[in-house]
Design an enzyme around this catalytic site. Structure first.
Site, PDB file in Angstrom:
ATOM      1  N   TYR A  58      33.978 -35.849  34.900  1.00 56.89           N
ATOM      2  CA  TYR A  58      34.546 -36.613  36.028  1.00 56.89           C
ATOM      3  C   TYR A  58      35.388 -37.793  35.541  1.00 56.89           C
ATOM      4  O   TYR A  58      36.367 -38.172  36.203  1.00 56.89           O
ATOM      5  CB  TYR A  58      33.447 -37.039  37.013  1.00 56.89           C
ATOM      6  CG  TYR A  58      33.033 -35.860  37.863  1.00 56.89           C
ATOM      7  CD1 TYR A  58      33.799 -35.476  38.952  1.00 56.89           C
ATOM      8  CD2 TYR A  58      31.935 -35.079  37.520  1.00 56.89           C
ATOM      9  CE1 TYR A  58      33.482 -34.356  39.692  1.00 56.89           C
ATOM     10  CE2 TYR A  58      31.600 -33.949  38.250  1.00 56.89           C
ATOM     11  CZ  TYR A  58      32.374 -33.595  39.338  1.00 56.89           C
ATOM     12  OH  TYR A  58      32.062 -32.473  40.058  1.00 56.89           O
ATOM     13  N   ARG A  61      38.720 -36.462  34.880  1.00 50.26           N
ATOM     14  CA  ARG A  61      39.448 -36.230  36.134  1.00 50.26           C
ATOM     15  C   ARG A  61      39.901 -37.553  36.747  1.00 50.26           C
ATOM     16  O   ARG A  61      40.984 -37.638  37.326  1.00 50.26           O
ATOM     17  CB  ARG A  61      38.569 -35.448  37.109  1.00 50.26           C
ATOM     18  CG  ARG A  61      38.308 -34.029  36.635  1.00 50.26           C
ATOM     19  CD  ARG A  61      37.457 -33.231  37.596  1.00 50.26           C
ATOM     20  NE  ARG A  61      38.112 -33.005  38.880  1.00 50.26           N
ATOM     21  CZ  ARG A  61      37.530 -32.404  39.909  1.00 50.26           C
ATOM     22  NH1 ARG A  61      36.291 -31.966  39.800  1.00 50.26           N
ATOM     23  NH2 ARG A  61      38.171 -32.244  41.040  1.00 50.26           N
ATOM     24  N   GLN A  93      39.085 -30.193  51.129  1.00 52.07           N
ATOM     25  CA  GLN A  93      38.012 -29.916  50.165  1.00 52.07           C
ATOM     26  C   GLN A  93      38.250 -30.733  48.908  1.00 52.07           C
ATOM     27  O   GLN A  93      37.434 -30.731  48.003  1.00 52.07           O
ATOM     28  CB  GLN A  93      38.021 -28.434  49.791  1.00 52.07           C
ATOM     29  CG  GLN A  93      37.756 -27.506  50.946  1.00 52.07           C
ATOM     30  CD  GLN A  93      37.970 -26.059  50.526  1.00 52.07           C
ATOM     31  OE1 GLN A  93      37.070 -25.408  50.010  1.00 52.07           O
ATOM     32  NE2 GLN A  93      39.158 -25.555  50.726  1.00 52.07           N
ATOM     33  N   ASN A  94      39.408 -31.379  48.849  1.00 53.59           N
ATOM     34  CA  ASN A  94      39.774 -32.092  47.621  1.00 53.59           C
ATOM     35  C   ASN A  94      39.066 -33.433  47.528  1.00 53.59           C
ATOM     36  O   ASN A  94      38.862 -34.120  48.527  1.00 53.59           O
ATOM     37  CB  ASN A  94      41.281 -32.297  47.560  1.00 53.59           C
ATOM     38  CG  ASN A  94      42.005 -30.979  47.397  1.00 53.59           C
ATOM     39  OD1 ASN A  94      41.366 -29.968  47.103  1.00 53.59           O
ATOM     40  ND2 ASN A  94      43.298 -30.985  47.579  1.00 53.59           N
ATOM     41  N   HIS A 111      34.061 -32.668  50.589  1.00 53.20           N
ATOM     42  CA  HIS A 111      33.408 -32.577  49.277  1.00 53.20           C
ATOM     43  C   HIS A 111      33.371 -33.921  48.555  1.00 53.20           C
ATOM     44  O   HIS A 111      33.189 -33.961  47.341  1.00 53.20           O
ATOM     45  CB  HIS A 111      34.100 -31.522  48.409  1.00 53.20           C
ATOM     46  CG  HIS A 111      33.889 -30.116  48.917  1.00 53.20           C
ATOM     47  ND1 HIS A 111      34.689 -29.056  48.559  1.00 53.20           N
ATOM     48  CD2 HIS A 111      32.955 -29.605  49.758  1.00 53.20           C
ATOM     49  CE1 HIS A 111      34.255 -27.947  49.160  1.00 53.20           C
ATOM     50  NE2 HIS A 111      33.209 -28.263  49.897  1.00 53.20           N
ATOM     51  N   CYS A 119      24.271 -43.615  44.084  1.00 53.52           N
ATOM     52  CA  CYS A 119      23.005 -43.457  43.375  1.00 53.52           C
ATOM     53  C   CYS A 119      22.571 -41.995  43.431  1.00 53.52           C
ATOM     54  O   CYS A 119      22.764 -41.310  44.440  1.00 53.52           O
ATOM     55  CB  CYS A 119      21.937 -44.350  44.013  1.00 53.52           C
ATOM     56  SG  CYS A 119      20.364 -44.248  43.122  1.00 53.52           S
ATOM     57  N   GLY A 180      46.399 -23.796  50.281  1.00 51.96           N
ATOM     58  CA  GLY A 180      45.958 -23.841  48.889  1.00 51.96           C
ATOM     59  C   GLY A 180      44.462 -23.795  48.668  1.00 51.96           C
ATOM     60  O   GLY A 180      43.913 -24.601  47.928  1.00 51.96           O
ATOM     61  N   SER A 182      41.275 -20.912  47.796  1.00 50.36           N
ATOM     62  CA  SER A 182      41.083 -19.518  47.395  1.00 50.36           C
ATOM     63  C   SER A 182      40.246 -18.712  48.397  1.00 50.36           C
ATOM     64  O   SER A 182      40.173 -17.497  48.293  1.00 50.36           O
ATOM     65  CB  SER A 182      40.434 -19.465  46.017  1.00 50.36           C
ATOM     66  OG  SER A 182      39.285 -20.269  46.004  1.00 50.36           O
ATOM     67  N   GLU A 208      49.264 -17.319  46.330  1.00 43.80           N
ATOM     68  CA  GLU A 208      48.498 -16.070  46.199  1.00 43.80           C
ATOM     69  C   GLU A 208      47.705 -15.862  47.480  1.00 43.80           C
ATOM     70  O   GLU A 208      47.224 -16.845  48.064  1.00 43.80           O
ATOM     71  CB  GLU A 208      47.491 -16.170  45.037  1.00 43.80           C
ATOM     72  CG  GLU A 208      48.123 -16.415  43.686  1.00 43.80           C
ATOM     73  CD  GLU A 208      47.120 -16.988  42.677  1.00 43.80           C
ATOM     74  OE1 GLU A 208      46.706 -16.246  41.783  1.00 43.80           O
ATOM     75  OE2 GLU A 208      46.752 -18.166  42.793  1.00 43.80           O
TER      76      GLU A 208
HETATM   77  P1  NAD Z   1      40.386 -23.162  44.219  1.00 42.96           P
HETATM   78  O1  NAD Z   1      40.631 -23.827  42.903  1.00 42.96           O
HETATM   79  O2  NAD Z   1      39.260 -22.240  44.355  1.00 42.96           O
HETATM   80  O3  NAD Z   1      41.715 -22.365  44.606  1.00 42.96           O
HETATM   81  C1  NAD Z   1      42.974 -22.944  44.540  1.00 42.96           C
HETATM   82  C2  NAD Z   1      43.927 -22.145  45.375  1.00 42.96           C
HETATM   83  O4  NAD Z   1      45.170 -22.857  45.402  1.00 42.96           O
HETATM   84  C3  NAD Z   1      44.218 -20.744  44.809  1.00 42.96           C
HETATM   85  O5  NAD Z   1      44.066 -19.824  45.852  1.00 42.96           O
HETATM   86  C4  NAD Z   1      45.676 -20.840  44.377  1.00 42.96           C
HETATM   87  O6  NAD Z   1      46.384 -19.641  44.614  1.00 42.96           O
HETATM   88  C5  NAD Z   1      46.209 -21.929  45.281  1.00 42.96           C
HETATM   89  N1  NAD Z   1      47.387 -22.621  44.773  1.00 42.96           N
HETATM   90  C6  NAD Z   1      47.766 -22.829  43.482  1.00 42.96           C
HETATM   91  N2  NAD Z   1      48.934 -23.501  43.442  1.00 42.96           N
HETATM   92  C7  NAD Z   1      49.283 -23.765  44.725  1.00 42.96           C
HETATM   93  C8  NAD Z   1      50.388 -24.421  45.334  1.00 42.96           C
HETATM   94  N3  NAD Z   1      51.367 -24.963  44.602  1.00 42.96           N
HETATM   95  N4  NAD Z   1      50.436 -24.499  46.688  1.00 42.96           N
HETATM   96  C9  NAD Z   1      49.451 -23.959  47.440  1.00 42.96           C
HETATM   97  N5  NAD Z   1      48.398 -23.291  46.912  1.00 42.96           N
HETATM   98  C10 NAD Z   1      48.311 -23.209  45.577  1.00 42.96           C
HETATM   99  O7  NAD Z   1      40.356 -24.310  45.267  1.00 42.96           O
HETATM  100  P2  NAD Z   1      39.480 -24.492  46.562  1.00 42.96           P
HETATM  101  O8  NAD Z   1      39.535 -23.258  47.398  1.00 42.96           O
HETATM  102  O9  NAD Z   1      39.926 -25.777  47.093  1.00 42.96           O
HETATM  103  O10 NAD Z   1      37.962 -24.604  46.085  1.00 42.96           O
HETATM  104  C11 NAD Z   1      37.530 -25.168  44.867  1.00 42.96           C
HETATM  105  C12 NAD Z   1      36.677 -26.410  44.975  1.00 42.96           C
HETATM  106  O11 NAD Z   1      37.067 -27.263  43.891  1.00 42.96           O
HETATM  107  C13 NAD Z   1      36.920 -27.235  46.190  1.00 42.96           C
HETATM  108  O12 NAD Z   1      35.777 -27.910  46.520  1.00 42.96           O
HETATM  109  C14 NAD Z   1      37.967 -28.227  45.709  1.00 42.96           C
HETATM  110  O13 NAD Z   1      37.900 -29.426  46.402  1.00 42.96           O
HETATM  111  C15 NAD Z   1      37.552 -28.511  44.322  1.00 42.96           C
HETATM  112  N6  NAD Z   1      38.707 -28.984  43.521  1.00 42.96           N
HETATM  113  C16 NAD Z   1      39.373 -30.109  43.930  1.00 42.96           C
HETATM  114  C17 NAD Z   1      40.484 -30.560  43.245  1.00 42.96           C
HETATM  115  C18 NAD Z   1      41.187 -31.800  43.735  1.00 42.96           C
HETATM  116  O14 NAD Z   1      40.556 -32.655  44.367  1.00 42.96           O
HETATM  117  N7  NAD Z   1      42.496 -31.937  43.504  1.00 42.96           N
HETATM  118  C19 NAD Z   1      40.932 -29.862  42.116  1.00 42.96           C
HETATM  119  C20 NAD Z   1      40.222 -28.708  41.703  1.00 42.96           C
HETATM  120  C21 NAD Z   1      39.119 -28.271  42.437  1.00 42.96           C
END
Ligand code: NAD
Length: 238
Positions: A58, A61, A93-94, A111, A119, A180, A182, A208
């Site tokens: 973390y 990140r 979810q980010n 999330h 804590c 964006g 999956s 995708e």
């Molecule tokens: P995921 O990583 O499972 O999937 C990412 C998706 O984004 C894929 O389907 C991919 O095809 C798509 N993608 C890639 N480039 C893109 C673009 N330029 N525009 C649009 N879509 C694009 O992500 P998820 O479904 O969010 O689930 C994973 C978990 O991990 C979640 O809880 C997420 O919050 C967390 N996560 C968060 C971050 C962040 O906060 N930036 C980064 C990585 C993972």
């Protein structure tokens, strides 16, 4: 798709919306964090077994987050919020703060937030707090109870935050747009099914097709930063 004055839009964003800002996704092309497999470090079990390794993940990140900026997809969603006001709901979810940095006012982080710490002891009365520090050699402890501090994020196997509010918004939305994601991480992957059952129109934007692509009326196969600004412009003009 058109947005009428009676529509309510629910937007769900996933890691893909921040990909063009330079934050790697977990899945999809290039979806591994420099040798860390996210599903192995983002769990309560991993923290229990090796809290320093989890904090190093973390911390990396957090450092990376400080180098990145919102991209046109974040700005387009902020513009949509300005146009639709309270008929717009953004659930992400980010854990990053790029939606806020682009001007989004009301973002629900189901999330949690990368830049917050709390804590690790459930019963501790202390609250999550803003924290951008990196912990790479020494573990941080709670000032209230002395237990280990942890990132304020929802790990695999934990329950996401504010689900009641999310489901209430989903139930009254007439359009759901996912950007964006999956489509494999629950419960977010099922939001589209619920929206559809309620009669909402559904649209996906990403390069995708997601795992739940058959639940969407429309799938726009494009990068969010390239597709969303034009889509939002058309909706606003109409
Ligand atoms: P995921 O990583 O499972 O999937 C990412 C998706 O984004 C894929 O389907 C991919 O095809 C798509 N993608 C890639 N480039 C893109 C673009 N330029 N525009 C649009 N879509 C694009 O992500 P998820 O479904 O969010 O689930 C994973 C978990 O991990 C979640 O809880 C997420 O919050 C967390 N996560 C968060 C971050 C962040 O906060 N930036 C980064 C990585 C993972």
């Amino acid at each position: 798709m058109r947005i009428s004055p009676s529509d309510r839009l629910f937007v769900l964003t996933g890691a893909g919306v921040s990909a063009e800002s330079g934050l790697p996704t977990f899945r999809g092309a290039g979806g591994i964090w420099r040798g860390y497999r996210a599903t192995e470090v983002a769990t309560p079990e991993a923290f229990h077994a090796d809290p320093l390794m989890v904090w190093q993940f973390y911390s990396m990140r957090r450092r990376k987050h400080q180098e990145v900026k919102p991209n046109p997809a974040h700005f387009a969603l902020a513009e949509l919020e300005r146009q639709l006001g309270e008929r717009f709901f953004l659930c992400t979810q980010n854990v990053d703060s790029l939606h806020e940095q682009a001007g989004s006012q009301r973002v629900l982080h189901m999330h949690g937030r990368l830049m917050m710490t709390r804590c690790s002891r459930e019963a501790c009365p202390s609250k999550p707090f803003e924290d951008s520090a990196a912990y790479e050699t020494e573990l941080p402890k709670c000032a209230t109870c002395g237990a280990l501090l942890r990132p304020h994020v929802c790990w695999f196997g934990e329950v996401p935050y504010e689900l009641d509010r999310i489901f209430a918004e989903l139930n009254r939305s007439t359009i759901l747009m996912t950007v964006g994601s999956s489509g494999v991480v629950e419960p977010a992957a099922s939001f589209v099914r619920l929206a559809r059952r309620n009669g909402a129109r559904t649209i996906y934007v990403g390069p995708e097709a997601p795992a739940n692509h058959d639940c969407f009326d429309e799938v726009v196969l494009a990068k969010a930063g390239e597709a969303l600004p034009g889509m939002v412009k058309d909706w606003v003009a109409a």
